[in-house]
Design an enzyme around this catalytic site. Sequence first.
Site, mmCIF file in Angstrom:
data_model
loop_
_atom_site.group_PDB
_atom_site.id
_atom_site.type_symbol
_atom_site.label_atom_id
_atom_site.label_comp_id
_atom_site.label_asym_id
_atom_site.label_seq_id
_atom_site.Cartn_x
_atom_site.Cartn_y
_atom_site.Cartn_z
ATOM 1 N N GLY A 321 -27.303 -5.569 37.674
ATOM 2 C CA GLY A 321 -27.604 -4.258 38.232
ATOM 3 C C GLY A 321 -28.809 -3.637 37.556
ATOM 4 C CE LYS A 323 -32.211 -4.995 31.185
ATOM 5 N NZ LYS A 323 -33.130 -5.465 30.110
ATOM 6 N N GLY A 324 -29.456 1.039 32.914
ATOM 7 C CA GLY A 324 -29.304 2.478 32.796
ATOM 8 C C GLY A 324 -30.318 3.091 31.846
ATOM 9 C CG ASP A 375 -8.673 5.591 31.704
ATOM 10 O OD1 ASP A 375 -9.260 6.502 31.082
ATOM 11 O OD2 ASP A 375 -7.573 5.130 31.354
#
Length: 584
Positions: A321, A323-324, A375
């Site tokens: 995905g 990258k943050g 969570d």
Amino acid sequence: MTNHSPTARRIAKTILNGFDAYFADYQNITLGAKARFETASWQAAHEANKERIDLYKTKVNQVLKLVHSVTSKDTSQLELWRDARATYAQLIANHSNYEIAETFFNSVFCSQFRHADIHDKNIFVKPSRAPDDKPLRDYSIYISYSGRDGLEYMIEDILKDFSFSAPWENMQRDIENICALLREAPLAKLENEKQLRVDMLESVFYRNKAAYLVGRMIFNGEVVPIILPCLNNGRGGIFVDTLLHSNDSASIIFSFTRSYFMVDAPIPSRFVRFLSTIMPLKEKSELYNSIGFHKHGKTEFYRHILAHMKVSNDQFVIAPGIKGMVMSVFTLPSYPVVFKVIKDRFDRPKTVTEEIVREKYKFVSRSDRVGRMADTQEYTNFIFYRNRFSEELLRELQEVAPSKLVINEKWVIIRHLYVERRMEPLNLYLQTSNEEETREAMEEYGNAIKQLAAANIFPGDMLLKNFGVTRHGRVVFYDYDELCPLTECNFRKIPEAQTPEQELADKPWYTVDEADVFPEEFRLFFSGNPTARSAFERLHSDLYDYRYWRRLQDRIRAGHVESAFPYRRKWRFHRRAPAIARNK
């Protein structure tokens, strides 16, 4: 029995007394759930949930102070704690909740040593005994019902046994609804209903605005879930809203995306074993989390991944995905979680701080997640084998989060990280989804935003990459660094441009405060995916209107609590009067 020092015995007894006091207070908060449900006290239920979560840390801190007070010796000496651990193991040998008591000891130790010196000699990294190697207290947790007198009579007995202080709105109608659905689906192949046995857990599971009766049906050698969600009509009447009877629907009810249940579970391990019979794919850690013992859920997870590491050989890698900007995320392909590490420096244009990010995650842990937020478990000094890390991942972590790492030839220790269930990022899912799957994903995406908003949570950054798709096809939010209470936002319409220069300007010509949100700009989240945008606008165009958000804010400020169903609305029973009388 091995002799231990008087000081070690005092410390061990102090911690065990503290655990028993914690457990009693925990149970008392839980026991109030029935009255809160019957009186439709939804705000009180939300506050009780936060109080119960906060109770654990409060008790651990109190017990550590008491430990310091019961001895004049230096409590920073590891040898003293090793002796106390051995003594504690003897004290809990016959304790019905020994495994949760172990976790409590671990928490006190970690509070003393700031999560250093994690070793089985010092704490209970491994359980002190094998599960079920001693008989449990004679405590029945379920009632068995037989179909020998007919299905209707059995369901009637169940509902009567679970009578609330508030009356049933229409028990006869509910019985017929339940029996009709049972005969249509799970019992369709059962030739003789007298052969049916149903085991119902005695304790009711309370969460949000519902009470769940949870059990299992046993017939033809099969074990099938039976879950009856009950609601309060707000006028003093209780009704059964639907019947859930599949492993998948049970799994969604007990999902990692939902708040913890309030359930009177004097011996939680027995409840976990029962629930495992109707949700065999759920790990013990998830089930402990779901019934509110999330700290022990962390212990079970840690033990489980250590066991998995011994039977696997794949490497930890950077998660797929985009990258943050705030987090570095990695995963083990053979294990269904991701590990998230806060970067030392955030990429532009992020302006939040690490302290703010931690507070956001704490906020999520105490919020009503309405099935739309994952969570997350928080760990300090999580230990990995270095040879299980790919070189690419090690370089990434050393570049973006060096302050979080301790690395030697054998270990990689990450000082602080979060663990979440792994999901497929929504933006990646849409790259390979067909038209129908895209439509369903966009419906789920919009529903997720709306349900979070109704729970007074605004995601902030609603880019598709910040949402994931679960194995059940639900869309879940998992990037929390910009979320905030919805009521703190100022939703505005973009002002009309007054001149051609304003209309063509690269930057807004009007003032924008930090809390301002312009819903018309949400269309930008679909740049590059016109199919997804078209599907979203057909289903959720109201989210582009600032008035939609302001109306929702008004309802929240007026004290209204929205209903969030963990099942499809089309599954809900009709609440008309029964059409036919029950067969006698």
